[in-house]
Design a protein around this motif. Structure first.
Motif, mmCIF file in Angstrom:
data_model
loop_
_atom_site.group_PDB
_atom_site.id
_atom_site.type_symbol
_atom_site.label_atom_id
_atom_site.label_comp_id
_atom_site.label_asym_id
_atom_site.label_seq_id
_atom_site.Cartn_x
_atom_site.Cartn_y
_atom_site.Cartn_z
ATOM 1 N N LYS A 1 0.850 -1.190 0.000
ATOM 2 C CA LYS A 1 0.000 0.000 0.000
ATOM 3 C C LYS A 1 0.891 1.247 0.000
ATOM 4 O O LYS A 1 1.421 1.649 1.038
ATOM 5 N N SER A 2 1.031 1.829 -1.171
ATOM 6 C CA SER A 2 1.919 2.976 -1.335
ATOM 7 C C SER A 2 1.205 4.279 -0.979
ATOM 8 O O SER A 2 0.220 4.648 -1.635
ATOM 9 N N PRO A 3 1.687 4.998 0.040
ATOM 10 C CA PRO A 3 1.001 6.215 0.475
ATOM 11 C C PRO A 3 1.354 7.440 -0.364
ATOM 12 O O PRO A 3 2.418 7.499 -0.998
ATOM 13 N N CYS A 4 0.471 8.400 -0.328
ATOM 14 C CA CYS A 4 0.701 9.691 -0.980
ATOM 15 C C CYS A 4 0.334 10.775 0.026
ATOM 16 O O CYS A 4 -0.821 10.885 0.434
ATOM 17 N N ILE A 5 1.335 11.548 0.437
ATOM 18 C CA ILE A 5 1.137 12.565 1.475
ATOM 19 C C ILE A 5 1.053 13.944 0.826
ATOM 20 O O ILE A 5 1.893 14.299 -0.014
ATOM 21 N N ILE A 6 0.055 14.713 1.229
ATOM 22 C CA ILE A 6 -0.124 16.074 0.704
ATOM 23 C C ILE A 6 -0.242 17.022 1.880
ATOM 24 O O ILE A 6 -1.115 16.854 2.733
ATOM 25 N N ASP A 7 0.637 18.029 1.929
ATOM 26 C CA ASP A 7 0.521 18.999 3.026
ATOM 27 C C ASP A 7 -0.061 20.312 2.520
ATOM 28 O O ASP A 7 -0.318 20.499 1.316
ATOM 29 N N SER A 8 -0.268 21.230 3.431
ATOM 30 C CA SER A 8 -0.965 22.481 3.103
ATOM 31 C C SER A 8 -0.156 23.401 2.201
ATOM 32 O O SER A 8 -0.702 24.352 1.643
ATOM 33 N N SER A 9 1.134 23.139 2.047
ATOM 34 C CA SER A 9 1.968 23.992 1.188
ATOM 35 C C SER A 9 1.980 23.525 -0.256
ATOM 36 O O SER A 9 2.553 24.183 -1.132
ATOM 37 N N ALA A 10 1.363 22.383 -0.547
ATOM 38 C CA ALA A 10 1.414 21.808 -1.891
ATOM 39 C C ALA A 10 0.590 22.617 -2.886
ATOM 40 O O ALA A 10 -0.353 23.318 -2.518
ATOM 41 N N ASN A 11 0.968 22.490 -4.143
ATOM 42 C CA ASN A 11 0.162 23.025 -5.242
ATOM 43 C C ASN A 11 -0.992 22.041 -5.446
ATOM 44 O O ASN A 11 -0.835 21.015 -6.106
ATOM 45 N N ILE A 12 -2.130 22.341 -4.854
ATOM 46 C CA ILE A 12 -3.221 21.379 -4.776
ATOM 47 C C ILE A 12 -3.759 21.007 -6.156
ATOM 48 O O ILE A 12 -4.026 19.832 -6.435
ATOM 49 N N LYS A 13 -3.892 21.972 -7.022
ATOM 50 C CA LYS A 13 -4.438 21.703 -8.357
ATOM 51 C C LYS A 13 -3.520 20.756 -9.136
ATOM 52 O O LYS A 13 -3.982 19.789 -9.750
#
Length: 459
Positions: free
Chosen positions: A216-228
């Protein structure tokens, strides 16, 4: 193919390997060139086979299967001669006067077992590495992708005598017979459960193995990411080949404050990339068979679906599906999904998230979307995984300059490019000692002078 025929084939390849013909570097390069020419010749038939087996579009078949295979072969053609050279290393003063060097040597008769999700590429790429290293090869593709197996067999039979490269088709009986044979190297790509069985069988002959598994490969997104942009690239990586990709982002861990924005962008990207009705998109593929279709459908909790969820049993298709409010207690988090379902979880504290991730089995891939250098460094340094990307998904496996492989439960060993050459080689360590000088200190009777000399050299 019967058990006796398989054993006879293994012995036939062993005799051919012992003839020494594959040790010639130009012979290996010519074999790779022959293979490349045949793939180009049958490109259309390869893509048609992939369409029948997995519903892949011709564009996707070339981009993810044929093109990557050609790229690996071309790389090996260009570099095999340099990879095959002896490498001189420094000799300690105590071994004066001598020349020390390492010499790559093929293992011998190798077995490559490949899966059904990328049946062409995951057969041909390790084959290219094995041939470049000077081995003979028996290929065993998955029984679940018969059309692709058929065209690969056509190519192999046209290019090579079976004493050099052969393909064995079939199912469990053939797999069992092959694993009972004595190989010099086994390369397996597939599930963890089958990988364990391959390793058990290989241990009986002390055969070295390379295991390319999953997890199960995770993908982490924080608040500084380019969300689009994150949503765009995650949708591509997750739903490519209908999620049947070993390095697909299995699930999302999104910083809680940006989850709603992320979900909004993901929904828009699915519509943009796959249309309002993906099941009517001719470029959107299908699940390999009914067994896997039913398994994936059972992972969908309709109460938590926020996008997609529709299925078509007749065509074995499942819409790109997004699930929110997911926990580790949900069925979708109990196994590798290997399908078009994207579960979204949230976190608040990065250190707590790292602790949680480290408590899980090490994944094959790991993805981070962030613009914070300290966050990226912390995650990529602390967390254990096979390989991955920062601010993108899956593209790390397309670089022949880097090895591709897992760690722990996601596999052992790697391949691609030079590392692939090394995977199918044993590097001999050799000292060429000169005869015109022989230092006496190692011989009995030992003296105090010799002891001082040894202490001088070895410290």
């Amino acid at each position: 193919m019967k058990k006796e025929e398989i054993q006879a084939l293994i012995e036939k390849q062993r005799l051919y390997y012992l003839s020494g013909e594959t040790l010639d570097v130009q012979y290996r390069i010519n074999a790779l060139k022959t293979l490349k020419t045949a793939i180009l010749k049958y490109e259309q038939e390869i893509e048609e086979a992939l369409k029948k087996d997995l519903g892949k579009s011709y564009f996707e078949s070339y981009m993810c299967e044929v093109g990557l295979s050609l790229s690996e072969i071309s790389y090996m053609i260009k570099h095999t001669r340099s990879f095959s050279k002896e490498k001189r290393v420094r000799t300690p003063l105590a071994q004066y006067v001598s020349r020390s060097y390492t010499k790559p040597s093929p293992y011998g008769v190798t077995l490559i077992m490949s899966p059904w999700n990328y049946p062409f590429m995951l057969t041909i790429e390790p084959l290219a590495d094995a041939l470049a290293a000077g081995n003979t090869v028996i290929l065993k593709p998955s029984a679940y992708s018969p059309n692709t197996t058929q065209i690969i067999k056509k190519i192999i039979d046209e290019c090579f005598d079976e004493k050099y490269v052969a393909l064995v088709s079939g199912g469990r009986a053939e797999n069992t017979s092959l694993l009972e044979g004595k190989f010099d190297k086994i390369f397996f790509t597939g599930s963890v459960s089958v990988g364990k069985e391959v390793m058990r069988k290989a241990s009986e002959h002390l055969t070295p193995v390379t295991l390319e598994l999953g997890g199960k490969s995770p993908c982490i997104i924080d608040s500084s990411a380019n969300i689009k942009l994150a949503a765009k690239r995650i949708v591509f990586g997750k739903f490519l080949n209908c999620g049947q990709t070993c390095v697909a982002p299995d699930y999302i861990y999104c910083e809680e404050s940006i989850k709603d924005e992320f979900l909004k962008e993901v929904k828009q990207q699915i519509k943009k990339q796959y249309g309002e009705d993906p099941l009517k998109n001719s470029d959107y593929g299908k699940i390999i068979n009914e067994k896997h279709f039913l398994r994936i459908v059972q992972l969908i909790n309709s109460d938590k679906v926020v996008y997609g969820g529709n299925t078509n049993k007749n065509t074995l298709q499942i819409e790109p599906t997004v699930m929110d409010h997911v926990t580790w207690g949900d069925a979708v988090m109990q196994e590798e999904i290997f399908g078009p379902i994207l579960p979204v979880l949230t976190y608040r504290n990065l250190d707590e998230l790292i602790m949680l991730l480290q408590s899980k089995e090490h994944p094959l891939a790991f993805y981070v979307f962030s613009s914070k250098k300290e966050t990226i460094k912390k995650l990529t340094t602390t967390c254990q995984f096979g390989g991955g990307c920062i601010n993108d998904t899956i593209i790390h496996l397309a670089n022949s300059q880097m090895g591709f492989g897992g760690v722990g439960a996601s596999g052992m060993g790697s391949y691609h490019g030079k590392i692939g050459f090394e995977t199918f080689s044993h590097r001999k360590s050799i000292v060429d000692k000169k005869t015109w000088l022989d230092l006496p200190m190692r011989y009995q009777p030992y003296t105090s002078l010799y002891e001082r000399m040894v202490r001088f050299f070895l410290k």
